[in-house]
Write a protein that holds these residues in place. Sequence first.
Motif, PDB file in Angstrom:
ATOM      1  N   UNK A 111      -9.766  -5.258  -7.944  1.00 39.81           N
ATOM      2  CA  UNK A 111      -8.589  -5.309  -7.087  1.00 39.81           C
ATOM      3  C   UNK A 111      -8.239  -3.927  -6.524  1.00 39.81           C
ATOM      4  N   UNK A 112      -8.347  -2.899  -7.365  1.00 40.27           N
ATOM      5  CA  UNK A 112      -8.042  -1.543  -6.910  1.00 40.27           C
ATOM      6  C   UNK A 112      -8.982  -1.112  -5.797  1.00 40.27           C
ATOM      7  N   UNK A 142     -11.534 -10.815  -8.075  1.00 38.44           N
ATOM      8  CA  UNK A 142     -10.524 -10.311  -9.001  1.00 38.44           C
ATOM      9  C   UNK A 142      -9.475 -11.351  -9.345  1.00 38.44           C
ATOM     10  N   UNK A 143      -8.926 -12.024  -8.346  1.00 43.96           N
ATOM     11  CA  UNK A 143      -7.882 -13.015  -8.600  1.00 43.96           C
ATOM     12  C   UNK A 143      -8.429 -14.260  -9.293  1.00 43.96           C
ATOM     13  N   UNK A 192       0.742  -7.366  -8.232  1.00 44.59           N
ATOM     14  CA  UNK A 192       0.137  -6.037  -8.076  1.00 44.59           C
ATOM     15  C   UNK A 192      -0.533  -5.899  -6.707  1.00 44.59           C
ATOM     16  N   UNK A 193      -1.302  -6.904  -6.326  1.00 46.14           N
ATOM     17  CA  UNK A 193      -2.001  -6.862  -5.035  1.00 46.14           C
ATOM     18  C   UNK A 193      -1.000  -6.900  -3.883  1.00 46.14           C
ATOM     19  N   UNK A 194      -0.067  -7.821  -3.920  1.00 49.24           N
ATOM     20  CA  UNK A 194       0.900  -7.961  -2.834  1.00 49.24           C
ATOM     21  C   UNK A 194       1.761  -6.709  -2.694  1.00 49.24           C
ATOM     22  N   UNK A 197      -0.314  -3.948  -1.116  1.00 49.16           N
ATOM     23  CA  UNK A 197      -0.499  -4.194   0.317  1.00 49.16           C
ATOM     24  C   UNK A 197       0.767  -3.794   1.074  1.00 49.16           C
ATOM     25  N   UNK A 198       1.914  -4.135   0.490  1.00 48.21           N
ATOM     26  CA  UNK A 198       3.192  -3.754   1.090  1.00 48.21           C
ATOM     27  C   UNK A 198       3.337  -2.240   1.124  1.00 48.21           C
ATOM     28  N   UNK A 199       2.848  -1.582   0.085  1.00 54.73           N
ATOM     29  CA  UNK A 199       2.889  -0.115   0.044  1.00 54.73           C
ATOM     30  C   UNK A 199       2.061   0.481   1.188  1.00 54.73           C
TER      31      UNK A 199
END
Length: 290
Positions: A49-50, A97-98, A115-117, A120-122
Amino acid sequence: MIVALIKSARPAQWLKNLILFAALIFAGEMMYAHNALKALAAFSIFCFLSSGLYLFNDLVDRDKDKKHPIKKLRPIASGELSDISVVVSIFILFGCGLAGAWYLNEAFFIVTSVFVLFNLLYSIFLKYIVIIDVMSIAFSFVLRAYAGAVVIAVPTSKWLLINTFLLALFLGFGKRRHELTLLEDNAENHRKILDRYSPYLLDQLMGVVTASVVVMYMLYTFSPEVSSKLHTENLFLTIPFVVYGIFRYLYLIHKEEKGGSPTKVMISDLPILATVILWILTVIMVLYIL
């Protein structure tokens, strides 16, 4: 292309995901193979994911990275990787990953999805808001630590989350200061948010956070609640390593102009690396041997 993709996935940054093992170690579950394997699987999933998030972030920032003396050499910024290959790679990494997170357990899947969402927002929005940008990075580390507890179904320690958040803030502000010093007048062109910071402001923020990290960790090691839960009163033996590690990192930032990549510092600076290893060994000795 494969080499370029691996480089863009930044495997060296996977060290950040080691925080997932904190719950395993401090909950006294390290010797149980079933939970140890779950934690290892969770670590692998967060690495996937990272890497997907790094690819996405580099794709969003490629025009700005071209103006950075080091980041302009990244495969995406340099044009070595095509947009389609990057997008496909992102979907594969997120998908694997998911899917793996769902296989481990539903609660862990929810945390990894957040964490992913959130990241992405970041990449799209939060990194442009002063102070919130660094707090967002710190929150990502908190999510990692929380995921490490959720995957092995142990209670989440508020001490672990607070200390993780404060330490990540310290590293984040240190990174901003390094970028500001390195890029000087060109800082705004690389990262827009840097024009909202100044070395003086960052020094003040780091001063507050440094004291908070040290004091909070000391309170954690002397807490009767923690001593009772961990069945030991010897965790204070790890304090010198934490204090030295913090001070050494400050020295590297202010005197040697390092700190742009905390993971790189941890690998390349022998005193920091030795301190981290000795801290881990001391923690294990206190919790599992003494």
